[in-house]
Design a protein around this motif. Sequence first.
Motif, PDB file in Angstrom:
ATOM      1  N   GLY A  25      15.097  17.147 -61.912  1.00 39.90           N
ATOM      2  CA  GLY A  25      14.854  17.772 -63.338  1.00 39.90           C
ATOM      3  C   GLY A  25      13.546  18.667 -63.767  1.00 39.90           C
ATOM      4  O   GLY A  25      13.456  19.532 -64.191  1.00 39.90           O
ATOM      5  N   CYS A  26      12.403  18.543 -62.575  1.00 39.46           N
ATOM      6  CA  CYS A  26      11.285  19.377 -62.449  1.00 39.46           C
ATOM      7  C   CYS A  26      11.812  21.103 -62.108  1.00 39.46           C
ATOM      8  O   CYS A  26      12.141  21.363 -61.784  1.00 39.46           O
ATOM      9  N   HIS A  27      10.918  21.323 -63.079  1.00 36.86           N
ATOM     10  CA  HIS A  27      10.673  22.700 -62.487  1.00 36.86           C
ATOM     11  C   HIS A  27      10.224  23.562 -61.353  1.00 36.86           C
ATOM     12  O   HIS A  27       9.677  22.247 -60.444  1.00 36.86           O
ATOM     13  N   ARG A  28      11.170  24.254 -60.038  1.00 35.10           N
ATOM     14  CA  ARG A  28      10.383  24.581 -58.831  1.00 35.10           C
ATOM     15  C   ARG A  28       8.413  25.104 -59.155  1.00 35.10           C
ATOM     16  O   ARG A  28       8.022  24.245 -58.200  1.00 35.10           O
ATOM     17  N   ASN A  29       8.312  24.981 -60.080  1.00 41.45           N
ATOM     18  CA  ASN A  29       6.830  24.615 -59.624  1.00 41.45           C
ATOM     19  C   ASN A  29       5.825  23.639 -59.292  1.00 41.45           C
ATOM     20  O   ASN A  29       4.821  23.844 -58.863  1.00 41.45           O
ATOM     21  N   PHE A  30       6.118  22.362 -60.259  1.00 42.87           N
ATOM     22  CA  PHE A  30       6.005  21.074 -60.010  1.00 42.87           C
ATOM     23  C   PHE A  30       5.926  20.523 -58.377  1.00 42.87           C
ATOM     24  O   PHE A  30       5.253  19.894 -57.927  1.00 42.87           O
TER      25      PHE A  30
END
Length: 95
Positions: free
Chosen positions: A70-75
């Motif tokens: 569920g995290c953004h791709r930047n993480f």
Amino acid sequence: MKKRQVVMKKDSTGGKNSTTSSSMVRTVRYVECQKNHAANIGGYAVDGCREFMASGDEGTNGALLCAACGCHRNFHRREVETEVVCEYSPPTFND
């Protein structure tokens, strides 16, 4: 999810009929998630997500969110592989 960027470059230096062409292919992968879920309490805890999987189609907002964590791709840690292919044909001389 893999992204591909192709850059074509042609250069004709040296002799009159010498041709050098090279192509560069970059493959971008997003691997393990590095988001610290315990940062607000002063700790360190990651969720263990090993690879980014887009939750939507390319061009939508879901393409930037990981279906697994569920995290953004930047993480997610970014890996870039670059492959360069050069082709050279020697100059021809007409006497």
